[in-house]
Design a protein around this motif. Structure first.
Motif, PDB file in Angstrom:
ATOM      1  N   GLU A 305      10.050   7.332   6.852  1.00  0.00           N
ATOM      2  CA  GLU A 305       9.994   6.587   8.045  1.00  0.00           C
ATOM      3  C   GLU A 305       8.638   5.882   8.193  1.00  0.00           C
ATOM      4  O   GLU A 305       8.595   4.746   8.683  1.00  0.00           O
ATOM      5  CB  GLU A 305      10.853   7.144   9.243  1.00  0.00           C
ATOM      6  CG  GLU A 305      10.847   6.064  10.451  1.00  0.00           C
ATOM      7  CD  GLU A 305      11.641   6.975  11.777  1.00  0.00           C
ATOM      8  OE1 GLU A 305      11.126   6.543  12.838  1.00  0.00           O
ATOM      9  OE2 GLU A 305      12.115   7.903  11.502  1.00  0.00           O
ATOM     10  N   LYS A 306       7.864   6.803   8.393  1.00  0.00           N
ATOM     11  CA  LYS A 306       6.646   6.505   8.931  1.00  0.00           C
ATOM     12  C   LYS A 306       5.501   6.219   7.934  1.00  0.00           C
ATOM     13  O   LYS A 306       4.705   5.350   8.401  1.00  0.00           O
ATOM     14  CB  LYS A 306       5.729   7.984   9.759  1.00  0.00           C
ATOM     15  CG  LYS A 306       6.973   8.180  10.970  1.00  0.00           C
ATOM     16  CD  LYS A 306       7.020   7.246  11.931  1.00  0.00           C
ATOM     17  CE  LYS A 306       7.677   7.682  13.363  1.00  0.00           C
ATOM     18  NZ  LYS A 306       7.996   6.855  14.070  1.00  0.00           N
ATOM     19  N   ILE A 307       5.595   6.518   6.801  1.00  0.00           N
ATOM     20  CA  ILE A 307       4.529   6.012   5.478  1.00  0.00           C
ATOM     21  C   ILE A 307       4.994   5.430   4.732  1.00  0.00           C
ATOM     22  O   ILE A 307       3.987   4.891   3.743  1.00  0.00           O
ATOM     23  CB  ILE A 307       3.694   7.369   5.382  1.00  0.00           C
ATOM     24  CG1 ILE A 307       4.388   8.537   4.488  1.00  0.00           C
ATOM     25  CG2 ILE A 307       2.977   8.042   6.774  1.00  0.00           C
ATOM     26  CD1 ILE A 307       3.482   9.437   3.964  1.00  0.00           C
ATOM     27  N   SER A 308       6.206   5.514   4.235  1.00  0.00           N
ATOM     28  CA  SER A 308       6.702   4.881   2.863  1.00  0.00           C
ATOM     29  C   SER A 308       6.416   3.498   2.847  1.00  0.00           C
ATOM     30  O   SER A 308       6.162   2.976   1.572  1.00  0.00           O
ATOM     31  CB  SER A 308       8.206   5.340   2.673  1.00  0.00           C
ATOM     32  OG  SER A 308       8.891   4.647   3.678  1.00  0.00           O
ATOM     33  N   ASP A 309       6.008   2.818   3.769  1.00  0.00           N
ATOM     34  CA  ASP A 309       5.844   1.392   3.899  1.00  0.00           C
ATOM     35  C   ASP A 309       4.430   0.986   3.658  1.00  0.00           C
ATOM     36  O   ASP A 309       3.933  -0.070   3.354  1.00  0.00           O
ATOM     37  CB  ASP A 309       6.367   0.471   5.008  1.00  0.00           C
ATOM     38  CG  ASP A 309       5.608   1.204   6.232  1.00  0.00           C
ATOM     39  OD1 ASP A 309       5.178   2.278   6.151  1.00  0.00           O
ATOM     40  OD2 ASP A 309       5.665   0.507   7.164  1.00  0.00           O
ATOM     41  N   LEU A 310       3.547   2.248   3.543  1.00  0.00           N
ATOM     42  CA  LEU A 310       1.921   1.857   3.376  1.00  0.00           C
ATOM     43  C   LEU A 310       1.744   1.675   2.140  1.00  0.00           C
ATOM     44  O   LEU A 310       2.439   2.110   1.149  1.00  0.00           O
ATOM     45  CB  LEU A 310       1.260   3.109   3.858  1.00  0.00           C
ATOM     46  CG  LEU A 310       1.500   3.483   5.471  1.00  0.00           C
ATOM     47  CD1 LEU A 310       0.721   4.753   5.768  1.00  0.00           C
ATOM     48  CD2 LEU A 310       1.068   2.200   6.591  1.00  0.00           C
ATOM     49  N   PRO A 311       0.736   0.477   1.814  1.00  0.00           N
ATOM     50  CA  PRO A 311       0.476   0.283   0.582  1.00  0.00           C
ATOM     51  C   PRO A 311      -0.032   1.287  -0.403  1.00  0.00           C
ATOM     52  O   PRO A 311      -0.082   1.403  -1.484  1.00  0.00           O
ATOM     53  CB  PRO A 311      -0.901  -0.862   0.741  1.00  0.00           C
ATOM     54  CG  PRO A 311      -0.558  -1.491   1.985  1.00  0.00           C
ATOM     55  CD  PRO A 311       0.127  -0.378   2.999  1.00  0.00           C
ATOM     56  N   ILE A 312      -0.789   2.255   0.289  1.00  0.00           N
ATOM     57  CA  ILE A 312      -1.275   3.291  -0.324  1.00  0.00           C
ATOM     58  C   ILE A 312      -0.414   4.487  -1.103  1.00  0.00           C
ATOM     59  O   ILE A 312      -0.534   4.831  -1.836  1.00  0.00           O
ATOM     60  CB  ILE A 312      -2.275   4.032   0.347  1.00  0.00           C
ATOM     61  CG1 ILE A 312      -3.223   5.093  -0.430  1.00  0.00           C
ATOM     62  CG2 ILE A 312      -1.805   4.575   1.470  1.00  0.00           C
ATOM     63  CD1 ILE A 312      -4.400   5.736   0.109  1.00  0.00           C
ATOM     64  N   VAL A 313       0.821   4.386  -0.325  1.00  0.00           N
ATOM     65  CA  VAL A 313       1.833   5.344  -0.685  1.00  0.00           C
ATOM     66  C   VAL A 313       2.898   4.951  -1.878  1.00  0.00           C
ATOM     67  O   VAL A 313       3.568   3.828  -1.637  1.00  0.00           O
ATOM     68  CB  VAL A 313       2.729   5.733   0.646  1.00  0.00           C
ATOM     69  CG1 VAL A 313       4.064   6.790   0.054  1.00  0.00           C
ATOM     70  CG2 VAL A 313       2.085   6.458   1.715  1.00  0.00           C
ATOM     71  N   LYS A 314       2.864   5.584  -3.024  1.00  0.00           N
ATOM     72  CA  LYS A 314       3.612   5.267  -4.147  1.00  0.00           C
ATOM     73  C   LYS A 314       4.943   5.745  -3.967  1.00  0.00           C
ATOM     74  O   LYS A 314       5.911   5.503  -4.534  1.00  0.00           O
ATOM     75  CB  LYS A 314       2.753   5.778  -5.415  1.00  0.00           C
ATOM     76  CG  LYS A 314       3.420   5.139  -6.815  1.00  0.00           C
ATOM     77  CD  LYS A 314       2.454   5.556  -7.726  1.00  0.00           C
ATOM     78  CE  LYS A 314       3.376   5.203  -9.225  1.00  0.00           C
ATOM     79  NZ  LYS A 314       2.345   5.539 -10.404  1.00  0.00           N
ATOM     80  N   SER A 315       4.945   7.306  -3.751  1.00  0.00           N
ATOM     81  CA  SER A 315       6.315   7.951  -3.744  1.00  0.00           C
ATOM     82  C   SER A 315       6.139   9.247  -3.054  1.00  0.00           C
ATOM     83  O   SER A 315       4.889   9.767  -2.655  1.00  0.00           O
ATOM     84  CB  SER A 315       6.714   8.387  -5.188  1.00  0.00           C
ATOM     85  OG  SER A 315       5.792   9.268  -5.909  1.00  0.00           O
ATOM     86  N   ILE A 316       7.242   9.721  -2.522  1.00  0.00           N
ATOM     87  CA  ILE A 316       7.289  11.016  -1.840  1.00  0.00           C
ATOM     88  C   ILE A 316       8.082  11.809  -2.723  1.00  0.00           C
ATOM     89  O   ILE A 316       9.457  11.442  -2.489  1.00  0.00           O
ATOM     90  CB  ILE A 316       7.928  10.669  -0.323  1.00  0.00           C
ATOM     91  CG1 ILE A 316       6.680   9.983   0.471  1.00  0.00           C
ATOM     92  CG2 ILE A 316       8.001  11.969   0.404  1.00  0.00           C
ATOM     93  CD1 ILE A 316       7.202   9.385   1.919  1.00  0.00           C
ATOM     94  N   ARG A 317       7.914  12.895  -3.025  1.00  0.00           N
ATOM     95  CA  ARG A 317       8.692  13.866  -3.652  1.00  0.00           C
ATOM     96  C   ARG A 317       8.815  15.372  -3.372  1.00  0.00           C
ATOM     97  O   ARG A 317       7.535  15.834  -2.798  1.00  0.00           O
ATOM     98  CB  ARG A 317       8.651  13.542  -5.284  1.00  0.00           C
ATOM     99  CG  ARG A 317       7.049  13.889  -5.568  1.00  0.00           C
ATOM    100  CD  ARG A 317       6.720  13.488  -7.215  1.00  0.00           C
ATOM    101  NE  ARG A 317       5.327  13.742  -7.449  1.00  0.00           N
ATOM    102  CZ  ARG A 317       4.637  12.811  -8.287  1.00  0.00           C
ATOM    103  NH1 ARG A 317       4.969  11.774  -8.103  1.00  0.00           N
ATOM    104  NH2 ARG A 317       3.444  13.434  -8.422  1.00  0.00           N
ATOM    105  N   GLY A 318       9.582  16.219  -4.127  1.00  0.00           N
ATOM    106  CA  GLY A 318       9.372  17.663  -4.007  1.00  0.00           C
ATOM    107  C   GLY A 318      10.849  18.217  -3.733  1.00  0.00           C
ATOM    108  O   GLY A 318      11.759  17.674  -3.888  1.00  0.00           O
TER     109      GLY A 318
END
Length: 381
Positions: A305-318
């Protein structure tokens, strides 16, 4: 001037004390610890049950030779085998030692020498476990590695099949590559890999040093996949800060390590066993594990919700409370900024921020950490 060899790139945090999810430095500044001592303090710092167990054991004895029976070792071994697919336990002092024992056991049991591991894997820094590690940066400068390790691409079943031959003793696998970038194994790959190992009489070793002890929302990560490893290795969260490692094996290996074939002077140290027993009695509780899963889902959803839209963020995984934020550029310069803002995080390669909060973390603390992460990433140019 320090008298310590510079084997670590240390940050300017001089620890005075720690409690729960917080670390306090000598100047009184507090930090929210989302590294947990690199996945060690799964119950947070100085958990009262663990501390009480250690203090009680201190009043009995600190060390006796493994030539004598140590009842608390039996208690911990029983907790581990009752709650896993394993039947027997060997205690040591670290993850690297646990993996060394697994490598030796597989080779001795099969009378074969070849072990297949995976690119970007990490299994330790002793010579055998460094050789098992599929990262050149870990091996550089030490001369030729042990030649009987073969590295294949992660999540690539055909590559494993092609690598197996008559000299293959084992396949060694992390179910989430931690140091390699917080990369989860694909469920179909893991299940098919188990089948191949059974068909080819190849030992399946699962390295749960970072993924075990509730970190992924299960007692052990292999439970997510419905498989039965032959050998399992543990450390890190097992002692919640006291040095302890364990290799777990099923019954067919019982006679392989006879007296004199392997050992560890401090393995199964009574203080470490007291800590481990307290940890297991908490972590192996289903209600506790359910809360871990709830909090891991919450952390992931807040990050999305808070960071996935930032240009620097490519993916969130784990998986569970073991998450990686993959970025589009090198993030090494960001770590001091997180520290300055009161948040301790880890890296997993040059572009991945690794989060390993204590399993006892609160939603309020998750909110605080996510706020800091966003603030730092928003400003990074």
């Amino acid at each position: 001037m320090t008298a310590i060899l510079p084997t670590y790139k240390r940050f300017e945090v001089r620890v005075k004390q720690a409690y729960g999810t917080k670390i306090e430095d000598i100047e009184g500044k507090q930090y929210l610890d989302f590294g947990s001592g690199i996945g060690v303090c799964n119950l947070g710092h100085r958990h009262p049950d663990v501390q009480s167990a250690i203090e009680e054991q201190l009043n009995h004895y600190w060390h006796v030779s493994n030539l004598y029976y140590n009842p608390i070792q039996e208690d911990v071994a029983k907790l581990l085998t009752t709650n896993s697919v394993a039947d027997y336990v060997f205690f040591c002092n670290s993850g690297a030692e646990a993996n060394e024992a697994a490598i030796k056991l597989a080779r001795k049991a099969t009378e074969k020498t070849k072990i297949i591991t995976f690119k970007q894997s990490f299994h330790g820094r002793t010579f055998a476990t460094m050789s098992a590690t599929g990262q050149e940066k870990i091996q550089v400068g030490f001369g030729p590695m042990l030649e009987t390790f073969v590295y294949v691409p992660y999540n690539d079943l055909n590559a494993v099949i092609d690598a197996i031959d008559d000299e293959t003793a084992a396949v060694m696998l992390e179910l989430v590559q931690g140091e390699g970038g917080v990369i989860p194994a694909e469920a179909s790959f893991v299940r098919e890999l188990e089948k191949i190992c059974r068909e080819k009489s190849v030992v399946l070793i699962i390295d749960e040093i970072q993924t075990g002890m509730g970190r992924t929302g299960k007692r052990f990560a292999y439970e997510h996949f419905g498989i039965k490893p032959d050998i399992l290795t543990l450390a890190k969260g097992l002692g919640n800060g006291l040095p302890v490692g364990a290799m777990l094996a099923n019954e067919k290996f019982y006679d392989v390590f006879g007296p004199g074939s392997h050992g560890s002077t401090f393995g199964g140290n009574p203080l470490a066993m007291a800590a481990a027993k307290a940890v297991l009695n908490i972590v192996f509780n289903e209600e506790f594990l359910n809360h871990v899963q709830i909090k891991s889902d919450y952390l992931r959803s807040m990050l999305l919700e808070k960071i996935s839209d930032l240009p620097i963020v490519k993916s969130i995984r784990g998986k569970g409370l073991m998450l990686g934020i993959e970025c589009t550029k090198d993030i090494s310069e960001l770590i001091p900024q997180f520290i300055q803002n009161g948040l301790l995080v880890l890296v997993a390669g040059p572009t991945v921020i690794r989060l390993l909060p204590p399993l006892t973390v609160s939603k309020k603390e998750i909110d605080e950490a996510v706020r800091v992460i966003r603030d730092v990433l928003v400003d990074y140019k």
